[in-house]
Structure formats: C-alpha cells, structure tokens
Design a protein around this motif. Structure first.
Motif, short mmCIF file in Angstrom:
data_model
loop_
_atom_site.label_atom_id
_atom_site.label_comp_id
_atom_site.label_asym_id
_atom_site.label_seq_id
_atom_site.Cartn_x
_atom_site.Cartn_y
_atom_site.Cartn_z
N ALA A 235 42.37 46.33 -15.21
CA ALA A 235 42.56 44.96 -14.74
C ALA A 235 41.28 44.15 -14.88
N ASP A 236 41.42 42.85 -15.00
CA ASP A 236 40.27 41.96 -15.07
C ASP A 236 40.31 40.89 -14.00
N ASP A 237 41.25 41.05 -13.04
CA ASP A 237 41.34 40.08 -11.95
C ASP A 237 40.83 40.74 -10.67
N ALA A 238 40.51 39.93 -9.67
CA ALA A 238 39.91 40.43 -8.44
C ALA A 238 40.80 41.45 -7.75
N SER A 239 42.11 41.23 -7.74
CA SER A 239 42.99 42.14 -7.01
C SER A 239 43.00 43.55 -7.59
N GLY A 240 42.55 43.67 -8.84
CA GLY A 240 42.53 44.98 -9.47
C GLY A 240 41.13 45.53 -9.69
N GLN A 241 40.11 44.94 -9.02
CA GLN A 241 38.74 45.40 -9.20
C GLN A 241 38.07 45.65 -7.85
N ALA A 242 37.40 46.81 -7.75
CA ALA A 242 36.65 47.16 -6.55
C ALA A 242 35.31 47.72 -6.97
N VAL A 243 34.32 47.64 -6.08
CA VAL A 243 32.99 48.15 -6.39
C VAL A 243 32.40 48.77 -5.12
N GLY A 245 28.73 51.32 -3.83
CA GLY A 245 27.47 51.90 -4.27
C GLY A 245 26.73 52.59 -3.16
N ILE A 246 25.72 53.35 -3.57
CA ILE A 246 24.85 54.08 -2.64
C ILE A 246 23.48 53.40 -2.65
N GLY A 247 22.87 53.23 -1.48
CA GLY A 247 21.50 52.75 -1.41
C GLY A 247 21.32 51.40 -2.07
N THR A 248 20.50 51.35 -3.14
CA THR A 248 20.33 50.10 -3.87
C THR A 248 21.62 49.72 -4.61
N GLY A 249 22.43 50.71 -4.95
CA GLY A 249 23.74 50.39 -5.53
C GLY A 249 24.63 49.69 -4.52
N ALA A 250 24.49 50.05 -3.23
CA ALA A 250 25.22 49.34 -2.19
C ALA A 250 24.70 47.92 -2.04
N GLU A 251 23.38 47.75 -2.14
CA GLU A 251 22.81 46.40 -2.10
C GLU A 251 23.36 45.56 -3.24
N GLN A 252 23.43 46.15 -4.44
CA GLN A 252 23.94 45.41 -5.60
C GLN A 252 25.41 45.01 -5.38
N ALA A 253 26.21 45.92 -4.80
CA ALA A 253 27.61 45.61 -4.55
C ALA A 253 27.75 44.49 -3.54
N LEU A 254 26.95 44.53 -2.46
CA LEU A 254 27.04 43.50 -1.43
C LEU A 254 26.50 42.16 -1.93
N THR A 255 25.50 42.21 -2.79
CA THR A 255 24.94 40.97 -3.34
C THR A 255 25.99 40.21 -4.14
N LEU A 256 26.88 40.94 -4.81
CA LEU A 256 27.93 40.30 -5.60
C LEU A 256 28.89 39.51 -4.72
N LEU A 257 28.97 39.88 -3.43
CA LEU A 257 29.82 39.09 -2.53
C LEU A 257 29.35 37.64 -2.47
N ARG A 258 28.03 37.44 -2.57
CA ARG A 258 27.47 36.08 -2.48
C ARG A 258 27.37 35.41 -3.84
N THR A 259 26.94 36.19 -4.84
CA THR A 259 26.74 35.57 -6.16
C THR A 259 28.04 35.38 -6.92
N ASP A 260 28.99 36.29 -6.70
CA ASP A 260 30.24 36.24 -7.46
C ASP A 260 31.42 36.54 -6.55
N PRO A 261 31.63 35.72 -5.51
CA PRO A 261 32.75 35.99 -4.61
C PRO A 261 34.07 35.89 -5.36
N PHE A 264 35.42 40.93 -7.12
CA PHE A 264 35.88 42.23 -6.64
C PHE A 264 36.58 42.02 -5.29
N SER A 265 37.80 42.51 -5.20
CA SER A 265 38.56 42.30 -3.97
C SER A 265 38.16 43.28 -2.88
N GLU A 266 37.55 44.40 -3.26
CA GLU A 266 37.17 45.40 -2.26
C GLU A 266 35.77 45.90 -2.57
#
Length: 873
Positions: A235-243, A245-261, A264-266
């Motif tokens: 999928a290429d839509d939000a409802s079909g994409q999740a991300v 991560g661990i440590g800095t990977g978790a930081e990168q995943a959470l950062t996307l919430l602000r930069t690219d809301p 990723f739906s989850e």
C-alpha cells in the motif's frame, strides 16, 4: 551429549557447544585453537553473554582442563541467548572472539554467537514450518549516495498479483544496530510467523531497515519506502502504512508524526532515544497528528532501560499537549534489551491494521508515574535494593586504580557463580541489575583477585556477603520482624581436642525457656570444608529458616548448635567438648531420641563418621552433598540401627562434585543394611542454594513422633500421546481420588480434587496437655518419574474445617508455584486448635490443586504428602 538445540531452531550452531541429557549447555574450547586466535596464552578465558539473572551480561570462567577450556551453564530458562568467548591476559587486556568454525550470527557484533532454548513460554518466537519468507532488498540511498540493503518479510501465501495491496510495517533499527538484528536478535521472522499461524496478524509485509545518517527522513521515505513499493505489492496510503523503531529509530518514527503527519497511520516507539529534547508540538501540529494517525503506541523497559526517564517526559508531553496515544506500560522484567523489544514487536505487530485491537497496556505492565533516580554516587556503601528488586552495587574508592572489577555471586541458573562486570564511575565502580528475587551471596573480583566487600562490617566470619531481595521466592530465607525471631548467641568453650578456646553459634527458638522441665531437643549443624561456624548463620540463613518454621508452627521447637568443624578428630570434638559445653549453657537433651546431627560436604563426612562410630548418641542424622570421602570407618550396623530414628541423605544434581560420593554412600548403607532415606536430587550445584533447601526439607522431619505422622501417597500420570491429561490419586485407604481436569490456565495445566478427610482426636487431660493445643501440617515431596522430577511446589491446597467449633482454625491456603505461591514444598498448616478447642474429635479437609507445566513429559509420577500432628503452645 546432544547437539545444540540451536541447530534445530535455525540459529547459528557452535560446534564447541553441546547439551547434556539434564539440559546443561556445555562449552568446550580447545586450548590450542584459542591461543592461536588470541595470539598467546591468556591468564583467564571466560564465556560472556546474557546468561545472568534477568538477562544480565555475565562472565563465567572456563578453567583449563586437559587440552580444553570447558564450562557449562544451566538449566536455562527458554529463550534466546547471545554470547562470546573472551581471553584476559596478565596485564588485564582482553580479546573477545567466537568459534571460527561457527557461522556468523550477529552482523553488527562479529564476536557474538547465539543459541535458542525452546519451551512453551517462548513458542511464540520458535521456528514455524512453512512460514513467511525473508529476502534482501537493495536500493540506492538518496541521503548517502551508496547502495544499501534492507530485509523484507512477506507472509505465507504472499501474492504479488492480488487485487488489494498489502499493508506494510516498516521497522527501524537503533543507532549502532543493523537491520539484520531484527531477525538475528529480534527473531522477527519467528515472531511474525507465529502470529500469522495463530491468526493474530494482519496479512502484511514487514520491512526492516536502518535509516541513520544526516537525513533519516529522506532515507526512509525516498529510499526504503520507494524501493519497497517498486519491489513489492504494498500500500502507498496512510491506512496501509505503519512504522516503528528502537531508540533513535523510535525518534525517527515519532519525528515523522510532525514532519509528515498522515503518511503512517500507526506508529510504535520502543525505548525512544532523543538526540535532543524536542519542543512541544503546537496546536496545529497536534491536530494534524491526531487527525492523520490511528495509533501511537509507546513501549519501555524497566528503570534499567536508558530511555526510561525520556519516555516519562514523552508521555507527559503527549498528555499536556493532547497528542492521542497508547502506553504499553513499563515492562517490569527487562530493560532496554532485545528481550524487551522482541516482546514489543510481538505486541505492536498483532495490533496494526486490525480493527478490533485493544488500546491498553499488556497484563502485568506498570504505570510510569515518576522518573527514576538511582542512588547518587557515593551515597551507598552496601547494595541498595529498590522496591522493584533493582539492585545497585557501588564500591568505595579503594579500587580506583583497578582495571576491571566484577561482582561474583550465586545468581546464575541453579545457584552457580557468575561474574557481572561493573562500570567505572569516577574513582568508584558501579553496577545496576535486576530485577532480582531471593537470597544471594557475593564478593568482588578486582583485577582477577577475590575481595570481600570491604563495607560489610556485619558478616565477619565468611568470605562473602549476603544480599536478600524480597520477592516471590525464598520466603523462608527472609528476616522476620525482630519480635518474631529466635535468638542467635555465641557459645565460648575450651576444646581439649583442638587445644584452644573455641566458639559456636547457638540458635534458640522464640519463647525459649531455660527453666522448663523438659529439655529441648538439639540439632548439631555442621559446616563444610574451608568454612567455619559462621557459615550457616551468615550464608546458609539457618536462623531465618528456623524462625519461619517456628512462626508457622511447622517444626518441633529445638535448639540448634553450629560449631567449628575444623578438627583433627571431629567425633571427639563434638561429643566430648562442644556438646557438653552446650548442655552446660542451654536446656538441651543428651539422649539419642532428642539429639540430631547434620552437615554439608566435609560437614556431612564428619556427621557420618560421628553417627556411625558413636552409635547411641544421635537418633537423627542428615548428610548434605557429602559422603565418606577419604576412608570408611569401622562400625556396627546393628548398633547404628538400634538408636537411629531417621537417617536422610541429600545431594545436589550432577553439577555437584560430590554427587558420586553420595551415590557411593547410598550403596554402602544399602550393602550394610543400615536404615536410611534418600531425599532424591536437589536441583543445584555444590552450594548453599542446595543446602538451604536441604535444611528446609529436613527440619520438619526431626523429633517427630512416628505415631503422629502419616504419609499419603500421591501419584500423577501423564498419558503418552495425549497433551494436557494428568490424573492424580490420593490414597490413604487404597481407594484414592482422581483430580478433575485439566484446565489450561495459559501457563499451566490445573487439576483439582480433595484430600481424604483427616481426623484428629485429642483426649488428653489438662495435666497431660498443660496449656498446649495441636496443629496438623502437610508437606509435599517431589513427584518423580523416569524422565522428570516435579517439585512439591506444584501442589497447593485450601484447608477447611468439616467440624468447626471455637478454638479450631483452618490453615491458610497455599498457592502453587505456578499460581504465584510456594506450594507445599515448605510445610503448610492444615489446621490448628487452641487449648479451648483441642478436646474431642475434629475432622479436616482440603481442596487440592496441582499446577504443572504445559510441557510435562508423559509418564507416571509418584510422591508423598506427609501429614504431621504435634502439640503446640
């Protein structure tokens, strides 16, 4: 020897590893090969790995033997273990390595190997036949300009042509990790395969990637995500994409919430690490996050997780600003390790793209209400134990010039000794580990030299210091309140045998009466080789065990004398010196019926020699992990039998180096017709973990009137070919009862039934009974078969009165070990009567419960439930 279980589980096998029939993992490194690898002859070779308590990285010596460096560890809990071999040279420099003939197991840790111990508790991360596929995906990095590789798991039956695109979960590695670690240590493939097989996973694709560097956003979105869409039907839509991560990977995943809301739906964050604390999101950012995201779920380990306090701050930020989120709760068992993240992956993967997934924390996880503050450097002198069982060790400054310091203690599986490395903090050395539970004894190792904790000013007679961590195990070894304890006093006497003044510890029970008409029975309890009269007090926890038994009303009140067994003529020292001196100071008996003798190791040898060569002195004898090591004395079996009420022999398992000596002792006693009991094998090595259990078993048996003790035979049968069927019959009259069940509780197979009615009749006159009542206790002994031993801790009960009246009381319920209790391996009270309620007939019953592991080996198991009646004050 069997091949490593790892080979069957698809984890890189190490030819230096084998498994004994008992389940111990044995490591055997050829000396010549090791010396070639490390370029010289090391002073010490050790096995290092996550083999310590709560998965703590620990060291285990591989002492040279013949042409090899061997060691063994076990019996291990099921799970994934990673390890390396490390050589230490005289200048304390170290070199780590793996067996060069073993395939590389961890791409980012080239000296590590792994093995997997299977079991029902880890079935969710075991290999699955016909599972999904893992393949490499290579792409051009838009951030770094080079070629990079990810791993992609596709579900069983993946169809690139199906009409609907697969949802996709992107898993991001921590800084310093490789994407491969998701499969090598995270066992992502097995976790996902098991979820799919159980029907607990949405049919999806999972991509494992490392997206560090100067622009992780571009690396993920323009590199990994774009390449995945090109290569797989995702999928290429939000409802079909999740991300996640661990440590800095978790930081990168959470950062996307602000930069690219909304991309990723989850989003999942495991042990999040922020390079710098981010500013609070503003209202518009919060609105965009909440509108574009269906789930934000946060995971963290216990206080040993470096991200613990950062996670606390993140949660407070989310609460303060209104970011909708879920918190999985604090995992109380592990910190920031793959044990934590692996379970987090299992939980998060089971929720994404599911309409009915829950939102709360997993069962047993705790809230994160406040930050954790470790004891300040320099603020503790002895180990600090927090409310959750996390232990902090810190040395003084006396080791400031040391090159390495470890804490050496009996916290390995089954009480073996492991060294746990400490970290230098200024001029001190510090270690935090846990959670621990139970009793341990430790010392420091400073640049390879054993050193007792210099700050331990209380335990002065032994080379180790005690550490008790209250919890669910070892209740009998914990301190009672001061007003509920007996007294430990020091007896000083002149020894003609040793030609010197000597000392002994003497324990007297709470309520001891030096003037009572009837002398107290006495147990002479002996230490082992290299020990002294302080070991049973400072290490063996004999006073604590005795205090608990007296409080429970489960033993005959007695006096216990712990003397100095280092003597050229032990029988003479005891019988002609120590015993008379003890009788002069304490109100204790001198007849065989009320004198017992027991000892461990060398003390067992001394005990046996005294019992055999001084017949008529001791009516009760017990030998822990010992035999007649050096010679067999002359003795008269008939005279020994004449005054012996009980002779009971104990041993540790095959790791106890006196195991064969104990087997030889049993043969000697059998050959000479000496009446004796064999307690069976106590799982554990040659150490106080084993001997304290032996003392716990022994004490309720001493000084009992045989007329008031009756054994109830227990039989348990696991049929071949039928999982989850277990029948127990309790037979005192030959008819027996069969427990109903099983009920699968998720962690055990549970069977229930009833104890045959117990009847107590008390017709004593007041002059005969005085102010005493009575009590009935029960203790379960191991259920044994040809293939497995089930400890008495698996049996529990709930007593009840069939004929209630004033002055009668049923005992407390005793839960099984698998039910959160200690079972009846330690005697439990069935019922008791005060002087008011004792007279007449009382009938007592109990509901029985047997909880056994779900992987219990088929076969017939037999054991005994011993019921004892005795007067109590």
């Amino acid at each position: 020897m069997a091949p490593p279980a790892a080979a069957a589980e698809g984890v890189a096998p190490d030819p230096w590893v084998s498994v004994t029939p008992e389940g111990y993992y044995r490591f055997t490194a050829p000396q010549a090969t090791v010396q070639e690898i490390v370029g010289g002859t090391p002073q010490v070779v050790e096995l290092q790995g996550n083999i310590g308590p709560a998965g703590t990285w620990s060291d285990l010596a591989m002492d040279p033997s013949g042409t090899d460096y061997p060691t063994q560890v076990g019996i291990l809990d099921p799970g994934l273990y990673y390890y390396q071999y490390t050589a230490t040279f005289p200048d304390r420099t170290k070199k780590s390595f793996r067996n060069p003939d073993a395939p590389a197991a961890i791409s980012s840790k080239p000296t590590w190997s792994t093995f997997f111990v299977p079991g029902p508790s880890v079935q969710w991360m075991s290999d699955v036949a016909n599972g999904g596929d893992v393949a490499e995906l290579t792409y051009d990095s838009p951030a770094a300009g080079d070629e990079r590789t990810t791993l992609v798991w596709t579900p069983p039956g993946y169809d690139a042509e199906r009409a609907e695109a697969y949802p996709v979960l992107y898993l991001l590695a921590d800084d310093g990790q490789s994407a491969d670690e998701w499969t090598e240590l995270g066992r992502a493939r097995q976790v996902l395969d098991n979820l799919a097989a159980e029907g607990g996973l949405a049919s999806m694709v999972v991509v494992m990637a490392e997206v560090g560097g100067d622009d992780p956003r571009a690396e993920l979105l323009d590199g990994v995500v774009a390449a995945t869409r090109d290569a797989y039907h995702v999928a290429d839509d939000a409802s079909g994409q999740a991300v996640a991560g661990i440590g800095t990977g978790a930081e990168q995943a959470l950062t996307l919430l602000r930069t690219d809301p909304g991309v990723f739906s989850e989003v999942g964050a495991f042990s999040v690490e922020f390079s710098q604390r981010p500013a609070d999101p503003n209202r518009s950012e919060v609105a965009a996050i909440n509108e574009g995201t269906d789930r934000v779920r946060i995971y963290v380990g216990n206080v040993l997780d470096p991200s613990y306090n950062k996670t606390h701050d993140l949660l407070r930020t989310f609460e303060r600003t209104g970011v909708e989120h879920e918190f999985d709760g604090v995992d109380p068992d592990t910190g920031g390790t793959w044990d934590t993240w692996r379970e987090g992956l299992r939980d998060f993967a089971s929720r994404v793209f599911q309409d009915d997934a829950g939102h709360g924390p997993r069962e047993g996880h705790r809230p994160l209400d406040r930050k954790y503050t470790a004891p300040a450097t320099g603020s503790i002198s002895t180990p600090h134990v927090d409310e959750d069982g996390i232990v902090t060790f810190e040395t003084g400054t006396q080791f400031k010039d040391a090159k390495d310091v470890t804490v050496w203690a009996n916290w390995a599986p089954n009480g073996a000794w492991f060294r746990v490395p400490m970290t230098r903090v200024g001029d001190r050395w510090r270690l935090q580990m846990g959670p621990l539970d139970g009793f341990y004894y430790y010392r420091y190792v400073v640049d390879g030299v054993d050193v007792k904790d210099p700050e331990d000013k209380v335990n002065t007679l032994t080379g180790v210091s005690p550490l008790f961590v209250p919890g669910e195990t070892d209740r009998m070894l914990g301190d009672l309140p001061a007003d509920e304890r007996g007294e430990v006093s020091l007896l000083t006497y002149d020894s003609a045998v040793a030609g010197e003044e000597r000392q002994a510890y003497v324990w007297t029970p709470k309520g001891y009466d030096a003037n009572r008409a009837e002398p107290y029975p006495v147990l002479y309890l002996n230490h082992g080789g290299g020990q002294n009269y302080g070991d049973w007090v400072e290490v063996g926890r004999a006073p604590q065990i005795l205090d608990h038994y007296i409080k429970d009303g489960a033993i005959v009140p007695m006096v216990v004398v712990m003397g100095n067994g280092n003597s050229p003529d032990f029988p003479a020292e005891l019988v002609e010196n120590l015993a008379p001196a003890a009788r002069a100071e304490y109100n204790i008996a001198d007849d065989a019926a009320r004198q017992a003798i027991a000892g461990l190791s060398m003390g067992a040898m001394n005990t046996l020699n005294t019992w055999l060569t001084r017949p008529g002195q001791f009516g009760w004898m017990a030998a822990f992990s010992g035999g007649l090591f050096f010679n067999t004395p002359q003795f008269d079996p008939a005279l020994v039998n004449a005054e012996t009420r009980m002779a009971r022999v104990y041993t540790g398992d095959v790791t106890d180096f006196t195991y064969q000596a104990t087997m030889d002792l049993l043969e000697l006693l059998e050959t000479n017709g000496i009446h004796h009991e064999f307690a069976g094998v106590t799982q554990g090595p040659h150490g106080f973990d084993t001997w304290s259990k032996n003392l716990v078993d022994l004490l309720p048996r001493l000084f009992r009137d045989p007329a008031n003790t009756q054994g109830v035979e227990l039989r348990a049968v696991v049929p071949e070919g039928e999982d989850g069927v277990l029948a127990l019959s309790v037979a005192d009259d030959g008819s027996g009862v069969t427990l109903d069940g099983p009920q699968n509780t998720g962690t055990a197979l549970r069977f229930t039934g009833q104890l045959p009615t117990v009847t107590v009749t008390d017709s004593r006159s007041v002059s005969q009974a005085g102010v005493t009542g009575w009590a009935v206790t029960g203790q379960a002994y191991s259920f044994e078969s040809a293939t497995r031993l089930l400890d008495g801790k698996h049996l529990g009960w709930t007593p009840r009165l069939e004929s209630p009246r004033a002055g009668l009381a049923a005992g407390d319920a005793r839960a099984t070990a698998l039910g959160g209790g200690e079972g009846l391996v330690v005697p439990g009270r069935l019922a008791s009567a005060t002087p008011e309620g004792r007279v007449g007939t009382a009938t007592i019953g109990a509901d029985l419960v047997l909880d056994v592991p779900v992987d219990t080996t088929p076969g017939e198991y037999t054991g005994t439930l011993s019921l004892s009646l005795f007067p109590v004050d």
